[in-house]
Design a protein around this motif. Structure first.
Motif, PDB file in Angstrom:
ATOM      1  N   TYR A   1       0.818  -1.217   0.000  1.00 56.84           N
ATOM      2  CA  TYR A   1       0.000   0.000   0.000  1.00 56.84           C
ATOM      3  C   TYR A   1       0.851   1.266   0.000  1.00 56.84           C
ATOM      4  CZ  TYR A   1      -3.566   3.379   1.488  1.00 56.84           C
ATOM      5  OH  TYR A   1      -4.394   4.465   1.583  1.00 56.84           O
TER       6      TYR A   1
ATOM      7  N   ASP B   1      -6.659   4.856   6.078  1.00 54.53           N
ATOM      8  CA  ASP B   1      -7.596   4.807   4.961  1.00 54.53           C
ATOM      9  C   ASP B   1      -8.839   4.042   5.394  1.00 54.53           C
ATOM     10  OD1 ASP B   1      -8.685   5.128   2.459  1.00 54.53           O
ATOM     11  OD2 ASP B   1      -7.060   4.140   1.363  1.00 54.53           O
ATOM     12  N   GLU B   2      -9.968   4.363   4.749  1.00 53.68           N
ATOM     13  CA  GLU B   2     -11.228   3.690   5.051  1.00 53.68           C
ATOM     14  C   GLU B   2     -11.487   2.597   4.029  1.00 53.68           C
ATOM     15  OE1 GLU B   2     -14.608   6.203   4.594  1.00 53.68           O
ATOM     16  OE2 GLU B   2     -14.035   6.900   2.604  1.00 53.68           O
TER      17      GLU B   2
ATOM     18  N   MET C   1      -9.409  -0.806   0.618  1.00 50.92           N
ATOM     19  CA  MET C   1      -9.179   0.573   1.038  1.00 50.92           C
ATOM     20  C   MET C   1      -9.459   1.523  -0.135  1.00 50.92           C
ATOM     21  SD  MET C   1      -5.823   0.174   3.475  1.00 50.92           S
ATOM     22  CE  MET C   1      -5.169  -1.250   2.590  1.00 50.92           C
ATOM     23  N   ARG C   2     -10.001   2.692   0.183  1.00 43.36           N
ATOM     24  CA  ARG C   2     -10.468   3.615  -0.850  1.00 43.36           C
ATOM     25  C   ARG C   2      -9.371   3.952  -1.860  1.00 43.36           C
ATOM     26  NH1 ARG C   2     -14.557   7.033  -1.924  1.00 43.36           N
ATOM     27  NH2 ARG C   2     -15.647   6.475  -0.005  1.00 43.36           N
ATOM     28  N   ARG C   3      -8.150   4.240  -1.384  1.00 42.45           N
ATOM     29  CA  ARG C   3      -7.095   4.663  -2.319  1.00 42.45           C
ATOM     30  C   ARG C   3      -6.687   3.555  -3.272  1.00 42.45           C
ATOM     31  NH1 ARG C   3      -4.694   7.144   2.457  1.00 42.45           N
ATOM     32  NH2 ARG C   3      -5.138   9.373   2.492  1.00 42.45           N
TER      33      ARG C   3
ATOM     34  N   GLU D   1     -11.027   1.504  10.155  1.00 43.29           N
ATOM     35  CA  GLU D   1     -10.106   2.017   9.149  1.00 43.29           C
ATOM     36  C   GLU D   1      -8.729   1.385   9.334  1.00 43.29           C
ATOM     37  OE1 GLU D   1      -9.740   6.216   9.578  1.00 43.29           O
ATOM     38  OE2 GLU D   1      -8.747   6.109  11.508  1.00 43.29           O
TER      39      GLU D   1
END
Length: 303
Positions: A106, A171-172, A248-250, A272
């Motif tokens: 990530y 991150d969510e 995760m959103r990203r 998160e």
């Protein structure tokens, strides 16, 4: 310098061997010849009645005795150095140095490009070497071994006092399916969520992730259709299949297939994800290391 019969230069040699894991590089680090460093290693083995370092194809491997000595010897040398010498300020614009960084997947995708760009501007003589972190605990091993200067990844399973850390990224989680998915309407309810085939991201090969942990509290289980070791492959798979994934959103936003996806809030609460900046206690006060950690924290904070 002699202190109760112990040559402190031997301790400096030991510290160099711990950090370099190579006799020739350790000799260059302390400014002696390779034969002199080999002789110092022989004297260290006699002094501590232990082999300390074993030669392998991948460099010197520390014995348990050497691991026990590494941190206290390093701290003692740093204290002597700070007492006798002024603490030099690190000047990145003049430095010629390679920092070695451990990154999980990530931060390698999200943080590294921005960090490299920032370091390019701050110091033309600064370069980075990156080691992959495959599991939560591998960062601890790499920091212990002196293979890396710092790491960014998920916190290890067991906190170690010698490993210092602070959270720098978070991150969510979101649930993604392909646009116009035939089984998904306006929202992702639990019934639809459980009916679909799921993609699980598991770098370590486990078939039980954070979503499964959250579902277990409700007494429910999901159906796994695919387990992947690479998280950033997931959006492309979802965009071309009828599978669903919670990522995760990203991860989704960094995908070239971002516009082909529909995003939902997961029907089950998932905490998160937090990523820590980690470093070894022996490097805590080193000016160059402090500067590196400041840049990582600053760039991560900009996200």
């Amino acid at each position: 310098m002699d202190f109760h019969g112990i040559d402190l230069n031997l301790l400096a040699a030991f510290d160099a061997l711990v950090n370099e894991r190579n006799v020739t590089r350790a000799a260059a680090r302390v400014g002696v010849s390779q034969p002199a460093m080999s002789a110092a290693l022989s004297r260290l083995r006699t002094l501590f009645n232990d082999q300390l370092f074993l030669r392998t194809a991948h460099g010197l491997l520390m014995t348990p005795k050497a691991r026990d000595l590494a941190e206290p010897v390093s701290q003692a040398l740093r204290q002597i150095e700070s007492a006798l010498l002024p603490n030099p300020r690190f000047e990145p614009e003049k430095a010629s140095i390679t920092f070695t960084l451990g990154l999980s997947e990530y931060p390698a995708f999200v943080l590294l490009p921005i960090l490299v760009k920032a370091l390019e501007k701050l110091g033309p003589g600064i370069s980075l070497a990156v080691h992959a972190i495959g599991s939560r605990d591998s960062a601890v091993d790499l920091l212990d071994a002196g293979t890396i200067d710092a790491a960014v990844g998920a916190p290890p399973n067991i906190a170690e006092k010698r490993i210092l850390s602070k959270p720098v990224m978070r991150d969510e989680f979101i649930t993604i399916v392909r646009r116009n998915h035939p089984a998904v309407q306006q929202e992702m309810d639990m019934q639809t969520f459980l009916k679909l085939s799921h993609v699980l991201v598991s770098p370590e090969g486990d078939r039980y992730g954070m979503v499964d942990q959250a579902l277990a509290h409700t007494g429910k289980r999901r159906k796994l259709g695919l387990t992947l070791p690479q998280m950033f492959t997931t959006p492309s798979v979802v965009a071309q299949t009828d599978m669903v994934a919670t990522v995760m959103r990203r991860i989704a936003q960094h995908s070239r297939d971002w516009r082909k996806l529909t995003v939902f809030t997961p029907p089950v609460p998932i905490p998160e994800m937090v990523f820590d900046l980690m470093w070894h206690k022996r490097n805590d006060t080193h000016p160059a290391q402090q500067w590196l950690r400041e840049q990582i924290a600053r760039v991560a904070g900009s996200l």
